[in-house]
Design an enzyme around this catalytic site. Sequence first.
Site, mmCIF file in Angstrom:
data_model
loop_
_atom_site.group_PDB
_atom_site.id
_atom_site.type_symbol
_atom_site.label_atom_id
_atom_site.label_comp_id
_atom_site.label_asym_id
_atom_site.label_seq_id
_atom_site.Cartn_x
_atom_site.Cartn_y
_atom_site.Cartn_z
ATOM 1 N N ASP A 7 39.074 43.317 46.754
ATOM 2 C CA ASP A 7 39.121 41.852 46.796
ATOM 3 C C ASP A 7 40.507 41.334 47.128
ATOM 4 O O ASP A 7 40.653 40.271 47.732
ATOM 5 C CB ASP A 7 38.615 41.246 45.481
ATOM 6 N N GLU B 48 52.399 48.129 33.410
ATOM 7 C CA GLU B 48 52.604 47.007 34.329
ATOM 8 C C GLU B 48 52.934 45.745 33.535
ATOM 9 O O GLU B 48 53.960 45.111 33.770
ATOM 10 C CB GLU B 48 51.364 46.775 35.187
#
Length: 918
Positions: free
Chosen positions: A605, A787
């Site tokens: 996406d 992250e």
Amino acid sequence: MIKHTFVTKKYFSMLARGAASSLVLTLLIMSDASIAGRFTGEEGVAGVTIFTPLYLLACFFALRLSYGIPSLYSKAMGEMEKEKADKIFGFGLFESIMSGGIFFILTLILGEQFIRHYALSEAVYQNAAVYFYWMKYVVLVLPIMSLLREMIYTDGDERLSNIITATEIYGNIILSAILCHSFGIAGLGLGSFISVYVAAILCITHFYKEDNTLRFNLYFSAKTFYDMAVCTLMDSGIYLCLCVLGVCLNRYVASQFGSEMIIIVAVILLVKELQLVFDCVGEAIAPLMNIYIEEKNYVGVRKLWGHANRTSLMGGVVLAVALEILAQTILKIYHITDPGLYSVAVSGVRIMAISLPVVSYLYLLTTYYFQRKKRWLGLIVIGLRDCVLAVPLAITMTQLFGVYGLFEGVTVAVVLSFFASIILVALIFGPKNYPLILQHIKREVESYLYEFTVNPEEIKKVKDEIATVLRKDGYDSDSIMHALLMFESTFMSIYEENEGAEVLAECSVVIKDGMLILTGRDDGKVIGMSEDSMDLYLLRAQAQKRLATQRIFSSKHMLNMMYNSSTFEIAMTKVGKEEESKPEQTNTALEEAKKKYIDLHLHLDGALTVDIVRRLAEMQSIDVPSDDESLKEMITVPDDNDNPEDFLKRLELPLSLLQTKEGIKEGVRLVCDNIMSQGMIYAEIRFAPQLHTKRGLSQEDAVVAALEGLKETELMANFILSCIRGEENDKENEETLRLTEKYLVEHGGVVALDLAGSEERAATEKYRSLFEKAKSLNIPFTIHAGETDGPQSVKCAVEFGAKRIGHGVRISGNEEVMSLVKEKGVTLEMCPTSNIQKQAVADMAKYPLKEFMDYGIKVTINTDDMGIEGVTMADELYLMENMYGMPPEDLKTLLYNAVDAAFTTEKVKNKLRDMIEV
């Protein structure tokens, strides 16, 4: 004299078919009023006119079904999805029964009140009441009969469909006339009742035939409802507006002039109904216009628009002149006995006739706007023309000028709607964009259209013309040679296939972003999928593809009942301009490694570029901004982005385009072809199937669609299925794990499991049991960690048995976890631009790539969400090179690390290593 070409032949063929269909429909709508006038006089016409708006409303419901459901059903059957097609038919049956039933009940309960609110005279009231009695039974069955008639045609029984149509139309006219002569207005309604019910019974006979493929079932789907509404919005919207116009004018005329004058409304509706024939021009251009728009071939759009514009103007003028001359003759069908009323009616028809050329143009314009996915613009024009302006202007001008004002108001509304269309387009898209809204396409692409007869002489002539254009545009001889080879081999195959018969063809050439899209269409021998010659055709198609192995981007072949079509996309290079994207950055090792990228961390996406988004949106009839800059702002974060939440906002549109099987399949193909054109030699694309279920797909549907898309690209690529961090999606994650196990292969499919989503939403530790199960099933996995959370998240993932870590940048400076990662041989999938934009790293100057490499940790460079970030793999490598001055051997190490860490076979890895070495 119009030149006989492929386009003109197809256009006028469709025009004749559309004109016949529109005339029959117009005749059916007009017939009852004319029969009433012949046998019952003015009061009978007035009684029928009272019901006309409700009949138009019934047509509105019937058209939504008879136009929309067969279209959606045919599309599903063409995709070989019989179960989906059956559900669409089931939905049509469900809505036709519901709409007919609701309409019948409302008419039964409120019909008397509806008639009485007009304050009719006794004679008109009696006619209306008797007519209403029978017509409520007609509208009960009209939606389902209309649906079945068209579905029978779609199912291949053209003969029965024609018999049903003849029964409905001609049977209605003949029977109504006979019975009306004997029984008055009751006979008129009875004739319509009998003909419609006999037609419905004939429909049912189809389901007893052996070759019937339609299956009775009842089904409801909000998505099908939406798709059908979009498909039929314009045609059904016209009837809805005419219904409102009829109701308002009937009420106003009855209250102002008495019910005997309602026949004036019948005259207005007569002219409005005659205008429906103009819709045939829009129907005629639709098949080819949609293709030209999809191709962004503005030359083809303008050429076809020219044909349609001339036909539209001619049709408007012819009908206008005919009404001016024949007004008296035409109105004799109503048998108006009052001389004064007859004079008003004749003058009214002539007043409205003046605007018919403009009306014809507006019909064409609205059809075009619907095809351009500017439906809101088309609906505004329709609404203004037939309702929003027509009603108040008719009433206002009647107050000023008497009964003639009714005709004048409706006429002026048409003219004002025309000017409103000009103003709207000029304000929103710019003055130069009226009426076709093509300026942005002209800026994006170069397009050409060649029309010719298929024979060696004409093929050579067009080939020379294409060569001249390409040389003028600066493309190198190698590019031109491949393009011309594809053109010549395609059309010579067509010439040989048709054994010297005259075949008309066209070749569309569109050049955009270094890609030449060459599309050939011909009206020669149609090669059906079941014919023996199909094998030969496909062999030739494959041969043509091999002719351009080094340049070919993709190829498609479409065979249908109208014409054959073949499309090739060919990579083009301009003389002296090869690889100009970063001219100021020239590292020798990087130049050698160009066109040899590997991406192990790429989200589907997040990889949708502006071009891909636009193509998927057009394919699914989803509106997006018409200019690229606005669209880019919707899906791309700015370079100075400092809000990680902006990423989620930018994902909304791309994700919405990946909620159907077709969208996912095409999205995968386009993403793979896009990154392959950038130089990608291998990619592992990850996506979360559970995020693709918002429009009714199951997770497995999404996975299967993605795998089908992968088969249509030449890129070596695999999928990683992502579970999602969250509080209440454990069942969904278990399903993703199950699908990973089911479709797990070593190459060419699903190769691993992933865990994605913000670590702040749920700690990695929470998913220990999920990955213990994956490990027991021998499913390789990678985990997003380090992250948005600290080193503990990475440590946890490594302890689970993760072979790779997505990002991992926050272990920088943590000796314990860095040592663990190195010891276990875990590879970090680093994504520099993404890490900066999501604030995983505060300063690119402190990006830990070099730190990890020096420590001995295996690292790779990846793009993460290249569409949202607006980057390519080349951009990421340039960034690392310029930031650290990386020597050639380090750049190559990144590639080899990616090969070693890839979830694929050793055979594929060896092939990749050989490609890197070359």
